[in-house]
Write an enzyme that holds these catalytic residues in place. Structure first.
Site, mmCIF file in Angstrom:
data_model
loop_
_atom_site.group_PDB
_atom_site.id
_atom_site.type_symbol
_atom_site.label_atom_id
_atom_site.label_comp_id
_atom_site.label_asym_id
_atom_site.label_seq_id
_atom_site.Cartn_x
_atom_site.Cartn_y
_atom_site.Cartn_z
ATOM 1 N N ASP A 1 52.140 43.496 43.200
ATOM 2 C CA ASP A 1 53.266 43.078 44.912
ATOM 3 C C ASP A 1 53.824 41.332 44.343
ATOM 4 O OD1 ASP A 1 51.904 40.544 46.679
ATOM 5 O OD2 ASP A 1 50.841 41.569 44.279
ATOM 6 N N PHE B 1 46.265 48.223 37.481
ATOM 7 C CA PHE B 1 47.342 47.330 38.848
ATOM 8 C C PHE B 1 46.483 46.198 39.264
ATOM 9 C CE2 PHE B 1 45.120 52.063 39.743
ATOM 10 C CZ PHE B 1 45.742 52.586 40.088
ATOM 11 N N ASP B 2 47.603 44.879 39.806
ATOM 12 C CA ASP B 2 46.821 43.606 39.885
ATOM 13 C C ASP B 2 46.181 43.904 41.539
ATOM 14 O OD1 ASP B 2 47.470 40.732 40.906
ATOM 15 O OD2 ASP B 2 48.723 41.877 42.879
ATOM 16 N N LEU B 3 45.765 42.841 41.356
ATOM 17 C CA LEU B 3 44.244 42.910 42.246
ATOM 18 C C LEU B 3 44.456 42.591 44.192
ATOM 19 C CD1 LEU B 3 41.293 44.647 42.886
ATOM 20 C CD2 LEU B 3 40.377 41.660 42.175
ATOM 21 N N VAL C 1 51.357 48.357 38.471
ATOM 22 C CA VAL C 1 51.437 47.919 40.100
ATOM 23 C C VAL C 1 50.994 46.669 40.406
ATOM 24 C CG1 VAL C 1 50.917 49.267 41.734
ATOM 25 C CG2 VAL C 1 51.303 50.454 39.514
#
Length: 213
Positions: A163, A7-9, A161
């Site tokens: 954004d 995951f990106d944060l 994942v």
């Protein structure tokens, strides 16, 4: 089969969007630089803080800008950040199912650990790769590959994942699958231009995605 999810944060599992935008606006005003609208800041979010400040200011030496940004962000952090919907539930369930989890971010190490501990997420993550842990941050492949190696997984079984375009580019460079999140401030269409394998409308979409793989 996917057995590893990275995951990106910021902007993906942690909603730091308003904190980041207001921090940039504060820096530009404090240092008497040309102001920017939200719409001008958002497209650059996802790259390193240094890269963003250099772009927004046009300056080579951004030492003072970095200090101002971190001071403002630290002061307002706890009041302005929150989890995106269903993140806690999904991370907990994935971990319980034996999915290997990690975070790959362009955020610095102290800031990353602070926000993960604030929401009690760190215990679920077998790898936490920040801008301080690599020579080449996203969109380079290095951060993703480092996380995959740390988790003892393989790129072919890994999903990233995020954004931002940098997340998708890093995933593709590393040979892992990518999923953009529809709640990205950049907008779903902006992410689709980079051809992620998946778009998540809701974090719980990961359950169905894993069943399909």
């Amino acid at each position: 089969m996917i057995d590893t999810i990275l995951f990106d944060l910021d902007g993906t599992i942690i909603d730091t969007n308003e904190l980041i935008i207001t921090s940039f606006m504060h820096v530009l005003e404090k240092h008497q630089l040309a102001p920017l609208k939200r719409e001008e800041i958002i497209p650059k979010m996802g790259t390193t803080l240094e890269h963003q400040l250099q772009h927004f200011s046009g300056m080579g030496d951004i030492t003072a800008l970095m200090a101002s940004y971190r001071s403002y962000s630290n002061e307002h952090h706890d009041a302005m950040v929150r989890l995106f919907p269903h993140v806690e539930e999904v991370v907990k369930q994935l971990h319980a199912k034996g999915i290997r989890l990690g975070v790959v971010t362009t955020k610095n190490k102290p800031g990353t650990i602070r926000v993960m501990e604030m929401f009690d997420l760190k215990k679920y993550m077998g790898a936490v790769i920040t801008v301080n842990d690599v020579d080449h941050p996203k969109p380079h492949a290095e951060p993703v590959l480092k996380a995959v190696d740390m988790l003892g997984s393989e790129p072919s079984r890994t999903l990233m994942v995020g954004d931002s375009p940098a997340d998708i580019q890093s995933a593709k460079a590393a040979g892992v699958k990518s999923a953009g999140v529809a709640w990205s401030l950049k907008g779903e269409d902006a992410l689709l231009e980079y051809k992620p394998e998946y778009i998540l409308k809701d974090m719980r979409d990961l359950y169905l995605l894993l069943e399909q793989e």
